[in-house]
Motif scaffolding. Structure first.
Motif, short mmCIF file in Angstrom:
data_model
loop_
_atom_site.label_atom_id
_atom_site.label_comp_id
_atom_site.label_asym_id
_atom_site.label_seq_id
_atom_site.Cartn_x
_atom_site.Cartn_y
_atom_site.Cartn_z
N SER A 68 -6.75 24.49 -2.78
CA SER A 68 -8.02 24.92 -2.19
C SER A 68 -9.19 24.10 -2.71
N VAL A 69 -9.16 23.78 -4.00
CA VAL A 69 -10.29 23.06 -4.61
C VAL A 69 -10.20 21.57 -4.33
N LEU A 70 -9.00 21.02 -4.44
CA LEU A 70 -8.81 19.57 -4.28
C LEU A 70 -8.20 19.28 -2.92
N PRO A 71 -8.47 18.13 -2.35
CA PRO A 71 -7.90 17.76 -1.05
C PRO A 71 -6.44 17.31 -1.18
N LEU A 72 -5.58 18.26 -1.52
CA LEU A 72 -4.16 17.95 -1.72
C LEU A 72 -3.40 18.43 -0.49
N GLU A 73 -3.33 17.59 0.52
CA GLU A 73 -2.73 17.98 1.79
C GLU A 73 -1.23 18.21 1.67
N THR A 74 -0.55 17.42 0.85
CA THR A 74 0.89 17.58 0.71
C THR A 74 1.23 18.91 0.05
N LEU A 75 0.48 19.24 -1.00
CA LEU A 75 0.70 20.51 -1.67
C LEU A 75 0.40 21.68 -0.75
N ARG A 76 -0.66 21.56 0.06
CA ARG A 76 -0.99 22.63 1.00
C ARG A 76 0.10 22.78 2.06
N TRP A 77 0.61 21.66 2.54
CA TRP A 77 1.71 21.73 3.54
C TRP A 77 2.94 22.36 2.91
N LEU A 78 3.21 22.02 1.65
CA LEU A 78 4.38 22.58 0.97
C LEU A 78 4.25 24.09 0.83
N LEU A 79 3.06 24.55 0.46
CA LEU A 79 2.85 25.99 0.31
C LEU A 79 2.99 26.72 1.64
N GLU A 80 2.51 26.10 2.71
CA GLU A 80 2.52 26.77 4.01
C GLU A 80 3.88 26.74 4.69
N ASN A 81 4.67 25.70 4.43
CA ASN A 81 5.90 25.51 5.21
C ASN A 81 7.19 25.61 4.41
N ALA A 82 7.12 25.41 3.10
CA ALA A 82 8.36 25.37 2.33
C ALA A 82 8.54 26.58 1.42
N ILE A 83 7.45 27.15 0.90
CA ILE A 83 7.57 28.24 -0.06
C ILE A 83 8.18 29.48 0.56
N GLN A 84 7.72 29.85 1.76
CA GLN A 84 8.21 31.07 2.38
C GLN A 84 9.71 31.04 2.66
N PRO A 85 10.26 29.97 3.29
CA PRO A 85 11.72 29.93 3.45
C PRO A 85 12.47 29.92 2.13
N ALA A 86 11.89 29.26 1.12
CA ALA A 86 12.55 29.23 -0.18
C ALA A 86 12.62 30.62 -0.80
N LEU A 87 11.57 31.41 -0.61
CA LEU A 87 11.56 32.76 -1.17
C LEU A 87 12.64 33.63 -0.53
N ILE A 88 12.88 33.44 0.76
CA ILE A 88 13.89 34.24 1.45
C ILE A 88 15.26 34.04 0.81
N VAL A 89 15.52 32.82 0.35
CA VAL A 89 16.79 32.52 -0.30
C VAL A 89 16.76 32.89 -1.78
N ALA A 90 15.63 32.64 -2.44
CA ALA A 90 15.56 32.79 -3.90
C ALA A 90 15.52 34.25 -4.33
N ILE A 91 14.82 35.10 -3.59
CA ILE A 91 14.66 36.49 -4.02
C ILE A 91 16.00 37.22 -4.15
N PRO A 92 16.92 37.17 -3.15
CA PRO A 92 18.21 37.85 -3.35
C PRO A 92 19.02 37.29 -4.50
N VAL A 93 18.88 35.99 -4.77
CA VAL A 93 19.65 35.38 -5.85
C VAL A 93 19.08 35.76 -7.22
N LEU A 94 17.78 35.63 -7.39
CA LEU A 94 17.16 35.88 -8.68
C LEU A 94 17.13 37.36 -9.04
#
Length: 279
Positions: A68-94
């Protein structure tokens, strides 16, 4: 103690009277979600899920703040598109043990309705509390290690079948003989159902949570393991120190004496003891 339904009905009526411009269903919706989160926090309290959630929350907050503070477009894309699918897999395992415990607690009718433990009558539970407390104290004085598991709502038959089925009435001399060094059944655990010893020489799952002030031995890890995967109560006597420990819901209380152990067992089994047992 009022049940959840009466609490929700009271919240609905209160919201309806306080502000006619506020939709009571929205407040009821918020209250239900809050109760669900409160219940989930109670399920994971004292387990490995707490530091995992804390670590994940810190990482997520830092990532969102940086993007939010820095113009980090790759990190923002990762948070918006990769974190949520990863959580779906990680939560049942962890959080597999915690999710299993939550589903089991939902399936235990007695827990939901707030009724006392009912697989055994009061006299049988008193015999169990007194017998295990007295046996633990005598084993501790003799420096003999032991692991006694009390079955509650979650059945432990699958573990009992791995050991030696006894189905004998619980008695202090019998417990002392079972755990006497070099006796045929002294190793592993004993499972108690009601006021009967269901099985001995039972192999239990070991807890992977070994974080603590001291490294846990096999008996203590087995006690934590069975309490993490069921609602059973485990009583451990350390062979090295003679310390008596009680393990329930993945949490351990150590250095108990007979009186304190007896009181804690009675509280967990929801049985009122009339007086101290005669010696």
């Amino acid at each position: 103690m009022p049940d959840i339904r009466s609490i929700l009905e009271w919240i609905y009526r209160l919201a309806d009277r306080l502000n006619p411009f506020v939709d009571p269903r929205a407040l009821l919706d918020i209250a239900i979600v809050a109760l669900i989160f409160y219940w989930l926090l109670g399920v994971i309290r004292g387990t490995r899920a707490v530091p995992l959630l804390r670590g994940f929350g810190i990482m997520l907050v830092i990532s969102i703040a940086l993007s939010s503070v820095l113009p980090l477009e790759t990190l923002r894309w990762l948070l918006e598109n990769a974190i949520q699918p990863a959580l779906i897999v990680a939560i049942p395992v962890l959080f597999q043990p915690e999710l299993r415990r939550a589903l089991e607690s939902l399936g235990r009718t007695n827990d939901l309705l707030g009724r006392p433990f009912s697989r055994a009558n009061r006299s049988e539970l008193i015999d169990t509390v007194n017998g295990i407390s007295r046996a633990a104290q005598q084993l501790s004085q003799q420096g003999i290690g032991a692991l006694m598991v009390i079955e509650r709502e979650t059945g432990l038959q699958e573990y009992a079948d791995r050991g030696v089925i006894l189905d004998a009435r619980l008695a202090v001399p019998l417990l002392l003989n079972i755990f006497y060094p070099n006796a045929p059944l002294h190793d592993m655990a004993v499972i108690v159902r009601g006021n009967r010893i269901l099985a001995a020489n039972v192999v239990l799952p070991l807890s992977e949570d070994i974080v603590g002030p001291r490294r846990l031995g096999t008996r203590h890890r087995a006690a934590k393991g069975i309490s993490e995967q069921s609602d059973a109560i485990a009583v451990v006597v350390s062979e090295e120190t003679g310390a008596i420990s009680l393990v329930h819901d993945g949490r351990m209380v150590s250095y108990l004496n007979e009186s304190r152990l007896r009181s804690m067992l009675a509280g967990l089994l929801k049985v009122q003891l009339d007086e101290e047992p005669k010696t």
